[in-house]
Design an enzyme around this catalytic site. Structure first.
Site, mmCIF file in Angstrom:
data_model
loop_
_atom_site.group_PDB
_atom_site.id
_atom_site.type_symbol
_atom_site.label_atom_id
_atom_site.label_comp_id
_atom_site.label_asym_id
_atom_site.label_seq_id
_atom_site.Cartn_x
_atom_site.Cartn_y
_atom_site.Cartn_z
ATOM 1 N N HIS A 7 10.677 -22.934 12.271
ATOM 2 C CA HIS A 7 10.742 -24.297 12.786
ATOM 3 C C HIS A 7 9.703 -24.538 13.865
ATOM 4 O O HIS A 7 9.887 -25.358 14.747
ATOM 5 C CB HIS A 7 12.137 -24.585 13.353
ATOM 6 N N THR A 66 21.314 -29.855 16.147
ATOM 7 C CA THR A 66 22.366 -29.646 17.129
ATOM 8 C C THR A 66 22.586 -30.888 17.973
ATOM 9 O O THR A 66 23.720 -31.324 18.186
ATOM 10 C CB THR A 66 21.989 -28.468 18.057
ATOM 11 N N HIS A 73 12.711 -32.023 19.721
ATOM 12 C CA HIS A 73 13.832 -32.696 20.386
ATOM 13 C C HIS A 73 13.571 -34.192 20.546
ATOM 14 O O HIS A 73 14.459 -35.015 20.305
ATOM 15 C CB HIS A 73 14.104 -32.055 21.752
ATOM 16 N N GLY A 74 12.357 -34.555 20.954
ATOM 17 C CA GLY A 74 12.047 -35.966 21.125
ATOM 18 C C GLY A 74 12.127 -36.736 19.823
ATOM 19 O O GLY A 74 12.648 -37.852 19.778
ATOM 20 N N ILE A 75 11.631 -36.126 18.742
ATOM 21 C CA ILE A 75 11.678 -36.778 17.432
ATOM 22 C C ILE A 75 13.121 -37.004 17.006
ATOM 23 O O ILE A 75 13.496 -38.090 16.565
ATOM 24 C CB ILE A 75 10.939 -35.913 16.391
ATOM 25 N N ARG A 97 17.702 -22.263 19.804
ATOM 26 C CA ARG A 97 16.442 -21.687 19.334
ATOM 27 C C ARG A 97 15.585 -21.147 20.467
ATOM 28 O O ARG A 97 14.695 -20.330 20.246
ATOM 29 C CB ARG A 97 15.645 -22.741 18.561
ATOM 30 N N ASP A 150 15.546 -27.682 30.598
ATOM 31 C CA ASP A 150 15.985 -27.759 29.206
ATOM 32 C C ASP A 150 15.792 -29.174 28.686
ATOM 33 O O ASP A 150 16.138 -30.157 29.360
ATOM 34 C CB ASP A 150 17.455 -27.363 29.101
ATOM 35 N N ALA A 151 15.257 -29.298 27.476
ATOM 36 C CA ALA A 151 14.965 -30.628 26.928
ATOM 37 C C ALA A 151 16.236 -31.446 26.731
ATOM 38 O O ALA A 151 16.271 -32.641 27.042
ATOM 39 C CB ALA A 151 14.214 -30.483 25.607
#
Length: 590
Positions: A217, A443, A400-402, A542, A555-556
């Site tokens: 990924h 997630t 994460h943003g996507i 991940r 953390d994002a």
């Protein structure tokens, strides 16, 4: 780089549409993915596989006789939602239960687990199995935490062949467990992949170097080494896997193994063959007899330049299942008899629920503010999506943003539709939560769906949604996220922000503050907690295999939650100012 696309947000859906159109002999499209073109024979266990897009031929390309009965396909590098998985499983169901199979990633574990629960509620016996073959992602004593990479294929293949033989669900599950326990993979890469619409890869590798122990990924490797020759790469792959054997395997002892040399997207077939010649020689020298090897692109990562080696250690039974015939768009083995033409009984599709439960006038009024808050969330996420991706890429996969943008946009659309039908605040939030989970996957999609549903359930559609009720909903959301995801404070996840936010909000409301003021105090606590995650090492998700890389970076998921809490406060404040006839939008009573 991915060059041919339209709207990046529509890439996965359009790719699946084109795949189904090109392979009508094998598959037909259903909501959430594809199933075999012919019906699952009555009394046969249906094996349904799945995961995010970007890994073709996994997962849709492995649907066909002798392999999967269906595949649920999520967005790019994001797990399909529970509803997508349930839809595919119901379409594939042949009356003897369903085995849901996927790679061991947190989002897939959450969504496939939820889908199994929903299938059980439908009266369908469903089990789940996560493939965890990547030896670089966790130590041998924590093998349950390992990622699923190219080892997906032999485990899927064995379980599906057992189902094709008419074995019951319990036995098909045992085959999956045994194959998974005897499968190991290890990979290397020379460059990262670039997602549709992105202008840079998710990670880079210095010139004349290679990343070792990467995921599929876009996760960076666990280390770097000098760029090898083909033979040196083969020695690294083989030597690493031979150092970790299943407990009941000894080499040399005439052991037999299924061998997969997998290209991750940009390494061409001729290069793979050069590497494989040495792989075969080294395994032969070690006393390993190779059974039906596969060399090619089988589980990819868009355009990543890399390779992985998978060994599945066979016994007589597993060898029979590995050699069994299969006929799918991307994987064929042996020869199958011509299929009997079966008349498919159309399954009733889930009818979209356009009606909304009755709501009181006060709840419908509160829904105005709820919609404004969700609009503020979508705007904030869109503004910060690139930043969130960069933060996530430090030790994760950079999506994460996507995913947050997909989820928040879908949530706003669903909330707007519900609001237009006269829904109360509770229904607006629960519909938004379902849409977020369905479209974002991964997630964060599952967890944000849980947050919105928890808050919506607490507010309801009848009573005045006061500050105490809102605080109770956030408290329940905090507990539900911890139950679902298994993370606790200190694991460097969104929980590090959600818990102090919920606790601060509850305390402020208990002190007698109105919702807007209490939310302001809690949002400040959330911002401080998000910043503090920079000093933590991740213990979940991940990013865990790359813990040291994330030290010094927030953390994002924690950061995005903090941004959202502040955006919601702004929406509440604006609405309260506009609604000057009330002290506070939610009629705070203390």
């Amino acid at each position: 780089m991915t060059r041919l696309f339209n709207d990046p947000a529509a890439f996965a859906d359009e790719a699946l549409e084109g795949f189904a159109a090109a392979h009508r002999r094998w598959v037909r499209p259903v909501t959430g993915g594809v199933v075999r073109a012919t019906a699952t024979p009555a009394g046969q266990v249906a094996v349904v596989i799945g995961g995010g897009s970007g890994h073709y031929p996994a997962f849709s390309g492995l649907v066909g006789r002798g392999l999967a009965h269906g595949a649920a396909v999520g967005n790019v590098f994001a797990s399909p939602s529970a509803q997508q998985i349930r839809s595919v499983a119901r379409a594939a169901y042949g009356g003897a239960g369903v085995l849901l199979m996927y790679g061991n990633y947190a989002g897939d574990v959450l969504h496939f687990g939820q889908a199994a629960e929903r299938l059980a509620a439908d009266g369908i016996d469903a089990r789940t199995f996560a493939v965890a073959d990547d030896i670089s992602s966790a130590a041998v004593d924590e093998s349950a935490k390992r990622r699923g990479i190219a080892g997906d294929l032999p485990v899927f293949k064995a379980a599906a062949a057992a189902a094709e033989q008419g074995l019951p669900l319990d036995e098909v599950m045992r085959v999956a467990e045994r194959t998974g326990a005897r499968t190991r993979s290890f990979g290397i890469a020379f460059s990262g992949c670039t997602l549709p619409g992105a202008d840079r890869p998710l990670f880079t590798v210095p010139e004349a170097r290679m990343a070792v122990g990467l995921g599929i990924h876009g996760e960076p490797g666990i280390g770097e080494e000098e760029l090898p020759t083909a033979d040196e790469a083969a020695r690294l792959l083989v030597g690493t896997l031979l150092k970790e054997l299943p407990e009941d395997v000894e080499v040399p002892a005439g052991q037999r193994a299924a061998v997969i040399l997998n290209g991750l997207g940009s390494v061409k077939y001729e290069e793979l063959f050069v590497v494989y010649r040495e792989v075969a020689a080294l395994l032969g020298e070690a006393g390993v007899e190779i059974v039906d090897p596969e060399v090619g692109e089988l589980v990819t990562s868009f355009d990543m330049a890399g390779v992985s080696l998978t060994l599945t250690w066979l016994d007589a039974r597993l060898e029979e299942l590995w050699r069994a015939p299969a006929d799918t768009p991307a994987f064929r083995k042996g020869a199958l008899d011509a299929p009997e033409q079966e008349g498919r009984v159309p399954l009733a599709e889930d009818i979209p629920d356009t009606a909304v439960p009755p709501a009181s006038a006060t709840s419908r009024h509160a829904a105005d503010a709820t919609l404004a808050a969700l609009d503020a969330v979508a705007v904030t996420v869109g503004t910060h999506a690139d930043e969130l991706g960069r933060i996530d890429a430090v030790a994760g996969d950079g999506d994460h943003g996507i995913g947050m943008r997909r989820g928040s946009t879908a949530a706003l659309r669903a909330a707007t539709d519900a609001h237009g039908l006269g829904a109360g605040a509770g229904t607006v939030l629960t519909r938004a939560g379902d849409a977020w989970a369905d479209k974002a996957g991964g997630t964060s999609g599952a967890l944000w769906g849980t947050i919105l549903r928890s808050l919506g359930t607490a507010l309801g559609d009848q009573d005045a949604p006061d500050a105490a009720r809102a605080a109770a909903g956030v408290t329940e959301a905090s507990a539900a996220v911890r139950r679902l995801g298994g993370a606790e404070v200190g694991d460097k996840t969104m929980v590090d922000v959600l818990v102090p936010f919920a606790d601060t909000l509850a305390d402020a409301v208990a002190e007698g503050l109105g919702l807007t003021e209490a939310w302001d105090r809690a949002a400040t606590a959330a911002t401080e907690a998000a910043a503090a995650t920079a000093g933590l090492l991740p213990r979940k998700g991940r990013a865990r295999p790359h813990a040291e890389k994330s030290l010094g970076t927030a953390d994002a998921g924690a950061h995005s939650l903090a941004l959202i809490t502040r955006a919601v406060h702004g929406a509440l404040l604006d609405h309260a100012r506009e609604d000057h006839a009330r002290e506070d939008l939610f009629h705070d009573h203390h």
